[in-house]
Write a protein that holds these residues in place. Sequence first.
Motif, mmCIF file in Angstrom:
data_model
loop_
_atom_site.group_PDB
_atom_site.id
_atom_site.type_symbol
_atom_site.label_atom_id
_atom_site.label_comp_id
_atom_site.label_asym_id
_atom_site.label_seq_id
_atom_site.Cartn_x
_atom_site.Cartn_y
_atom_site.Cartn_z
ATOM 1 N N THR A 82 0.714 -1.262 -0.007
ATOM 2 C CA THR A 82 0.073 -0.052 -0.128
ATOM 3 C C THR A 82 0.959 1.280 0.110
ATOM 4 O OG1 THR A 82 -0.032 0.223 2.442
ATOM 5 C CG2 THR A 82 -1.953 -1.128 1.225
ATOM 6 N N GLY A 83 2.216 1.090 0.276
ATOM 7 C CA GLY A 83 2.943 2.370 0.375
ATOM 8 C C GLY A 83 2.610 3.126 1.614
ATOM 9 N N THR A 84 2.159 2.724 2.789
ATOM 10 C CA THR A 84 1.738 3.240 3.809
ATOM 11 C C THR A 84 2.324 2.647 4.904
ATOM 12 O OG1 THR A 84 -0.276 2.164 4.258
ATOM 13 C CG2 THR A 84 -0.453 4.031 2.953
ATOM 14 N N VAL A 85 3.144 1.736 4.871
ATOM 15 C CA VAL A 85 3.903 1.321 6.081
ATOM 16 C C VAL A 85 5.220 0.855 5.786
ATOM 17 C CG1 VAL A 85 3.833 -0.902 7.614
ATOM 18 C CG2 VAL A 85 1.631 -0.137 6.983
ATOM 19 N N TRP A 86 6.229 1.562 6.529
ATOM 20 C CA TRP A 86 7.580 1.333 6.021
ATOM 21 C C TRP A 86 8.369 0.716 7.360
ATOM 22 C CZ3 TRP A 86 10.208 3.703 1.758
ATOM 23 C CH2 TRP A 86 9.132 4.145 0.917
ATOM 24 N N ILE A 87 9.065 -0.047 7.224
ATOM 25 C CA ILE A 87 9.859 -0.645 8.344
ATOM 26 C C ILE A 87 11.472 -0.211 8.073
ATOM 27 C CG2 ILE A 87 10.789 -2.767 9.435
ATOM 28 C CD1 ILE A 87 7.797 -2.381 9.646
ATOM 29 N N PHE A 88 11.902 0.396 8.953
ATOM 30 C CA PHE A 88 13.529 0.758 8.826
ATOM 31 C C PHE A 88 14.128 -0.196 9.993
ATOM 32 C CE2 PHE A 88 10.959 4.221 7.376
ATOM 33 C CZ PHE A 88 11.929 4.995 6.445
ATOM 34 N N HIS A 89 15.264 -0.566 9.371
ATOM 35 C CA HIS A 89 16.276 -1.340 10.193
ATOM 36 C C HIS A 89 17.700 -0.420 10.513
ATOM 37 C CE1 HIS A 89 13.932 -5.035 9.548
ATOM 38 N NE2 HIS A 89 13.735 -4.752 8.232
ATOM 39 N N LEU A 90 17.897 -0.358 11.893
ATOM 40 C CA LEU A 90 18.824 0.749 12.198
ATOM 41 C C LEU A 90 20.145 -0.114 12.149
ATOM 42 C CD1 LEU A 90 17.180 2.181 15.215
ATOM 43 C CD2 LEU A 90 17.016 3.209 12.763
ATOM 44 N N ARG A 91 21.188 0.939 11.794
ATOM 45 C CA ARG A 91 22.797 0.180 12.109
ATOM 46 C C ARG A 91 23.015 -0.209 13.441
ATOM 47 N NH1 ARG A 91 25.588 1.914 7.753
ATOM 48 N NH2 ARG A 91 24.837 3.497 6.396
ATOM 49 N N ILE A 134 1.726 5.716 7.451
ATOM 50 C CA ILE A 134 1.563 7.030 7.210
ATOM 51 C C ILE A 134 0.179 7.005 6.840
ATOM 52 C CG2 ILE A 134 3.910 7.796 6.808
ATOM 53 C CD1 ILE A 134 3.720 7.120 3.746
ATOM 54 N N PRO A 135 -0.412 8.273 6.695
ATOM 55 C CA PRO A 135 -2.068 8.238 6.200
ATOM 56 C C PRO A 135 -2.184 7.879 4.671
ATOM 57 C CG PRO A 135 -1.218 10.375 7.345
ATOM 58 C CD PRO A 135 -0.176 9.452 7.246
ATOM 59 N N LYS A 136 -1.323 8.364 3.938
ATOM 60 C CA LYS A 136 -1.272 8.139 2.602
ATOM 61 C C LYS A 136 0.057 7.810 1.955
ATOM 62 C CE LYS A 136 -5.734 10.183 1.080
ATOM 63 N NZ LYS A 136 -6.262 11.405 0.417
ATOM 64 N N PRO A 137 0.263 7.145 0.636
ATOM 65 C CA PRO A 137 1.628 7.275 0.208
ATOM 66 C C PRO A 137 1.815 8.837 -0.429
ATOM 67 C CG PRO A 137 0.118 5.583 -0.701
ATOM 68 C CD PRO A 137 -0.710 6.553 0.112
ATOM 69 N N PHE A 138 2.901 8.980 -0.268
ATOM 70 C CA PHE A 138 3.366 10.490 -0.902
ATOM 71 C C PHE A 138 5.008 10.202 -1.055
ATOM 72 C CE2 PHE A 138 4.827 10.963 3.364
ATOM 73 C CZ PHE A 138 5.763 12.142 3.601
ATOM 74 N N ALA A 139 5.474 11.027 -2.045
ATOM 75 C CA ALA A 139 6.707 10.807 -2.938
ATOM 76 C C ALA A 139 8.003 11.296 -2.089
ATOM 77 C CB ALA A 139 6.649 11.690 -3.994
#
Length: 582
Positions: free
Chosen positions: A111-120, A178-183
């Motif tokens: 959906t482009g609204t859930v992002w997972i970040f893996h830290l160093r 995030i509420p919506k995908p955005f660039a």
Amino acid sequence: MKEKISTFLKAVAVIIILFLPVYLISPQTTNEKTGVIVRVNPEEFKPEIGVEGGVLKRALAGDAKTFNPVMAQETTSTAVIGALFNGLTKTNPKTLLPEPDLAERWKRDKTGTVWIFHLRKDAKWFDGKPVTADDVVFTYNEIYYNPDIPSSVKDMLFIEGKKFIVKKIDKYTVEFKIPKPFAPFLQAVGQPILPRHILEPYVKNKTFPSVWGINTPPEKLIGTGPYRLVKYVVGQYAEYERNPYYWEKDSKGQKIPYITKVKAQIIGDPDVRLIKFISGEIDYYGVRPTDLPELLPKAEEKDFTIYNLGATPSTLFVVFNQNPKAPIPKYKLKWFRNKKFRQAISYAVDRKGIINIAYNGLAYPIYTAVTPANRRLFDEEYYPKYPFNLKKAKQLLLEIGFKEGKDGYLYDREGHKLQFTLITNSGNKERETIGNILKDDLRKIGIEVNFQSIDFNNLVTRLMSNYDWEAVIIGLTGSMDPYFGQNVWLSSGHLHMWYPNQKKPSTQWEAEIDRLFQQAAVELNQKKRDMLYKKAFKIIGEEQPMIFIAAPEELLAVKNYLKNVFPTVWGWYKSEYVYIKK
């Protein structure tokens, strides 16, 4: 006129760091007219393996107002502390694409609204403690989204009025919803991450906005960046040492940055900075066009190169105070809030003359917040223009009720003389020159201008705190996407300079700009997105809340013993790989 202008005080080239949309124009062609030496195509630039050690000598244009990166709103502060902090991502100044920083990788759902970040797992704070998901969640939820903490960053972290939902998955993993995908999401999460174990008590007792003031001992400033501040003497210098915990290494396993120490002298007068560069006391210098006759003949003898970085996203403009809460006469607010008044002033600005005199021809006339560096948005035929025309300017003023008095000045219907105070930051030669040109030209159509130059930090206080000003010559620097200018262009923005922090738009045209920016934030089709921004900047051009004057070219002189140097309008590409070879 030129001889008269040349006698004015010299000035500090300091510009508030705000965000405007732009795309990189790299230095690719030689300027035959001036003989400026320029850099090769960035695609051909490959940094070589360097040598560790040495001291980089540079200059700062003024003292910091704060060491707190959240509260910093001006380049005098960000220039001091910029190397101390990192975000989850950073933007490559060569490609303008996001790349890993504290986050070593990331992924998103369909959906482009859930992002997972893996830290160093090798990232540490200056005190040796690991950077964890707790720091990221704390930074966003307790600082950036805290209603009690004013921050220009906050405007960039909402989509259609809704904030990101940030939560910890495990020690080194963070989820953003995030509420919506955005660039520009990956650029948006490039904001500095701050240490929870140091700053949480100040957030809880509501003293965070005053923490890390300029009297804070440098060892108390805890970041993750390539350098840490080790000494700061107000009005004299700042000293830095390489962060021993910084994670990045070159292909041979050597630590970077290669340069292990930096000493930055605080020099407000650019004429003094020029002298110190020529004498070898500083290693690089931001060149003013008026410096070229002196610098070019010395380039070979003093062993330095002058780079023309081309068109910049930076803009210079005059803005009138439209804030009803400002301590200025109500009749002046009535003038300043009249579109025809602002358009009249715009017609009275001799942009080409200013460029020739103040910038030695090395700038571009502009009429809205888009410069030639903004490749996708710049369109000379699309935006309104206000060519120099004093007759047209005076005609517009007469149309809105001003009348000429026996003394030659204009007066409004209530008999108030058309006069205002115009300020700029002291020590800026170009702005002082421009202020005096404007004063002379406006006098020709019956306007009396009281032009003053004041200390930069005092100017910022007037602009952003007590609103005690009528008109100002100031500038904006640029960012890579218009989204990051929301703190300027949205009516609710903290840096909406003519009338900040509006609870609801005070005009229909400001409401339309709000709508266009909010729509563009979630539009993924690049062409449609660009058109939404162009429509917004066309309104800015029509309404002239900021009377844009010029976008200068950027010139930089660098000593040739600095290797791996590739400057751009966004900063140096792979600056940590610069090394000293004498």
